[in-house]
Write an enzyme that holds these catalytic residues in place. Structure first.
Site, PDB file in Angstrom:
ATOM      1  N   GLY A  71       3.810  -4.320   9.195  1.00 47.43           N
ATOM      2  CA  GLY A  71       3.256  -3.924  10.478  1.00 47.43           C
ATOM      3  C   GLY A  71       2.395  -5.041  11.042  1.00 47.43           C
ATOM      4  O   GLY A  71       1.843  -5.849  10.297  1.00 47.43           O
ATOM      5  N   GLY A  79       5.553  -2.428   6.152  1.00 49.48           N
ATOM      6  CA  GLY A  79       6.291  -1.575   7.075  1.00 49.48           C
ATOM      7  C   GLY A  79       7.791  -1.713   6.962  1.00 49.48           C
ATOM      8  O   GLY A  79       8.533  -0.758   7.210  1.00 49.48           O
ATOM      9  N   GLU A 113      -0.613  -4.717   0.452  1.00 54.36           N
ATOM     10  CA  GLU A 113      -1.756  -4.196   1.206  1.00 54.36           C
ATOM     11  C   GLU A 113      -3.109  -4.477   0.562  1.00 54.36           C
ATOM     12  O   GLU A 113      -4.102  -4.684   1.266  1.00 54.36           O
ATOM     13  CB  GLU A 113      -1.586  -2.685   1.427  1.00 54.36           C
ATOM     14  CG  GLU A 113      -0.535  -2.322   2.459  1.00 54.36           C
ATOM     15  CD  GLU A 113       0.885  -2.499   1.959  1.00 54.36           C
ATOM     16  OE1 GLU A 113       1.809  -2.522   2.789  1.00 54.36           O
ATOM     17  OE2 GLU A 113       1.081  -2.626   0.727  1.00 54.36           O
ATOM     18  N   ASP A 160       1.073   2.031   1.964  1.00 50.15           N
ATOM     19  CA  ASP A 160       1.364   3.171   2.833  1.00 50.15           C
ATOM     20  C   ASP A 160       2.867   3.247   3.084  1.00 50.15           C
ATOM     21  O   ASP A 160       3.647   2.903   2.209  1.00 50.15           O
ATOM     22  CB  ASP A 160       0.552   3.072   4.135  1.00 50.15           C
ATOM     23  CG  ASP A 160       0.854   1.811   4.943  1.00 50.15           C
ATOM     24  OD1 ASP A 160       1.655   0.969   4.479  1.00 50.15           O
ATOM     25  OD2 ASP A 160       0.305   1.667   6.054  1.00 50.15           O
TER      26      ASP A 160
END
Length: 479
Positions: free
Chosen positions: A82, A132, A155, A163
Site C-alpha cells: 500500500g 497489500g 510491516e 494486515d
C-alpha cells in the site's frame, strides 16, 4: 477511469505515458484481467486504484459469462504494498485522519471480496509481492510464483503490523514459518514461495503469456481444469538449483523458536541457538534473525505476535476486522512508531535504526498492547469502522474458501494420512514410499510433492519395523 480492452492475454508491458490509468482491465474470451499499472511506484495501491478495482471485482463475481479472473502487475512488481507514505500524512492531521482509516477499510474489503468469489481467480505474483500485494493474492485458489517473485510482509520494519488478512493466512502455514515472516519482515524468493505454501504453482516467467492464452481459450474453466492447465506449465527443480531454504534441521529449529507466545521468549531462544547450536549455518541464521528483530519496532513485534495468535482461530472476516481495528489504532496515535518507521524507511530512507518509542521490547508492556490495539478501537466501541460487504457475500467463508487445495500438501494433511484420518487413508499403516505415492497420486504428479512429503516425514515421523512383514511403517512423533 475504467479501461476495457480486447487485447491478447500476453504479459503486461510497462507504460511510459503518465496519463495511463493506474489499473487497466482486459477481457479475452471468458478471461477477465486486472493489471496494476503504476510501475514507477511498483504498483503500490492507493485509494484511486481501490476505487477502480472494487466495482470491477463485484461485477465479475456476478457475471455468468467470464469464468476466470487474472491479476497481474506491470513492470518488476505484482504489487509492492500500500502507498503508506500518503496514509501516514493523512493520519497526522485529525481532519484528514478518517481518509487514512478509510484507505485500510477499502483495501481489506477488496481483499475479502477476492477471497469470497466463487469463480476461478488466478494471481500472478511475477515480481515483488509485498504487503497489500500479498492481500490481493493470498486467498486466491491459484497463486503463481516465478523466479522473479519476491515475497514479504515487511510491516514491522515501518512500525506497523501485518494486515490484509496476514494474521489469517500466515498463521495457517505449516509450523511457525508464518510467525517468522510476520515478525522479521524478511523476504523469500522464487521457488521458496511455492514450497512454503504461499503459492500454489511455480512457473518460469517466460511461460506466463502462453499460460494466459491457454486459460483464455478453455472451453471449461472448472477448478480442476485450470489447475491441470497451470501445472502443465510448471518446471521441476533443475540440477544445481538449491533446495528450499527452510527444510530439515533449520526448519525444526525455526518452528521451535517461533512457537512461543511472547517476543521475549522468541528472542531468548534465538540467542541460545546462536550461542550453542552445533550447526554453524543454523547459528548464522539465528544471528541474522536476532539482528532483524532488533531493527524492528518493539511495539510492532508485540502487536504482530498477538494478532497472529488471535488469527489462528479467527475467520478471514474476523481477522481482517481485527486488523482494521489495529490500523485504526495506529492511525489514531496508539504508537508513534508508524509515522517514525514510514518516515525513516520510505521517505528519508535513512540506514540507521529508526527512533522507536519505546526503544526496546522490555519497555513495551503487554497490558498496553492489549488495551490500545485489541480493546480501545472496535466497531462495538464506536471507535473503528466495520468492514462493509455486499449482502450476497459469505462472511464466514467456510468450505467455499480453500486456499491450500491446489498447493503442495500441508503438514496437517500429511499427518492425517499417516494417522489414518485422511479421507484417502487406507486401513493399514504406510511406509515412507507408500505415503509419497499416495500424495503424488492425489496431486496428480504435481511438481515438488515428493520433496515436500519426504522433508515432513524426516522431521515429524519415526519408522517402526513390523516384524511380520519386514516393512517399516510411519508413526507421527508424539502419537
Amino acid at each position: 477511469m475504467m479501461v476495457s480492452s480486447q487485447a491478447g492475454a500476453s504479459a503486461p508491458k510497462p507504460q511510459a505515458n503518465g496519463d495511463e490509468p493506474p489499473v487497466v482491465f482486459e477481457t479475452v474470451g471468458q478471461l477477465r484481467k486486472y493489471v496494476l499499472n503504476r510501475p514507477q511506484k511498483l504498483n503500490a495501491l492507493d485509494t484511486p486504484m481501490l476505487k477502480l478495482l472494487r466495482p470491477y471485482v463485484e461485477d465479475w463475481s456476478r457475471s455468468q459469462l467470464s469464468k476466470i479472473l487474472v491479476g497481474q502487475g506491470v513492470g518488476r512488481a505484482f504489487c509492492a504494498g500500500g502507498d503508506v507514505a500518503g496514509v501516514v500524512e493523512l493520519a497526522a492531521d485529525e481532519k484528514t485522519r478518517p481518509e487514512a482509516i478509510d484507505f485500510f477499510k477499502r483495501e481489506f474489503e477488496l481483499d475479502y471480496l477476492l477471497a469470497a468469489v466463487a469463480q476461478v481467480y488466478v494471481a500472478v505474483m511475477d515480481g515483488i509481492t509485498m504487503g497489500g500485494g500479498v492481500g490481493l493474492a493470498a486467498n486466491a485458489p491459484f497463486r503463481i510464483a516465478t523466479e522473479n517473485t519476491l515475497f514479504a510482509m515487511p510491516e514491522t520494519k515501518i512500525g506497523y503490523s501485518p494486515d490484509v488478512g496476514a494474521t489469517f493466512f500466515l498463521s495457517r502455514l505449516d509450523g511457525e514459518i508464518g510467525t517468522y515472516l510476520g515478525l522479521t519482515g524478511e523476504s523469500i524468493k522464487g521457488r521458496d514461495v511455492y514450497e512454503l505454501g504461499l503459492a500454489t504453482h511455480f512457473i518460469p516467467s517466460r511461460r506466463i503469456p502462453a499460460l494466459l492464452e491457454r486459460l483464455a481459450s478453455l472451453d471449461r474453466a472448472s477448478y480442476e481444469v485450470v489447475d491441470s492447465t497451470i501445472e502443465e506449465c510448471s518446471q521441476e527443480r533443475e540440477p544445481g538449483e538449491p533446495p528450499c531454504t527452510f527444510i530439515s534441521k533449520l526448519r525444526t529449529v525455526l518452528d521451535s523458536v517461533f512457537s512461543h507466545n511472547s517476543v521475549e521468549e522468541i528472542i531468548a531462544d534465538l540467542k541460545q541457538v546462536h550461542e550453542s547450536h552445533e550447526d554453524a549455518s543454523i547459528r548464522k541464521w539465528a544471528e541474522e534473525s536476532l539482528a532483524a528483530l532488533d531493527l524492528r519496532s518493539p511495539t510492532s513485534l508485540k502487536v504482530a505476535l498477538l494478532a497472529l495468535r488471535k488469527g489462528r482461530t479467527a475467520t478471514l472476516h474476523g481477522a481482517l476486522q481485527n486488523e482494521l481495528n489495529i490500523a485504526t489504532a495506529y492511525c489514531s496515535g496508539a504508537s508513534p512508531d508508524f509515522k517514525t518507521g514510514v518516515t525513516s524507511v520510505l521517505v528519508t530512507k535513512t540506514k540507521e535504526r529508526p527512533a522507536w518509542s519505546p526503544s526496546t521490547v522490555a519497555e513495551v508492556r503487554d497490558s498496553d498492547i492489549a488495551a490500545k490495539f485489541f480493546g480501545q478501537y472496535s466497531p462495538q466501541n464506536g471507535t473503528a469502522p466495520s468492514l462493509e460487504l455486499p449482502k450476497d457475500v459469505d462472511v464466514e467463508l467456510g468450505k467455499t474458501n480453500e486456499p491450500m487445495r491446489f498447493a503442495l500438501p500441508t503438514e496437517q494433511e500429511i499427518h492425517q494420512m499417516v494417522a489414518g484420518s485422511h479421507r484417502s487413508s487406507g486401513s493399514t499403516g504406510l511406509t515412507k514410499e507408500e505415503l509419497v505415492q499416495k500424495f503424488v497420486s492425489l496431486r496428480k504428479g504435481k511438481t515438488g510433492v515428493r520433496e515436500k512429503v519426504v522433508d515432513v516425514v524426516e522431521r515429524k515421523c519415526v519408522e517402526e519395523l513390523d516384524k511380520a512383514s519386514g516393512k517399516k511403517y510411519l508413526k507421527w512423533k508424539g502419537h
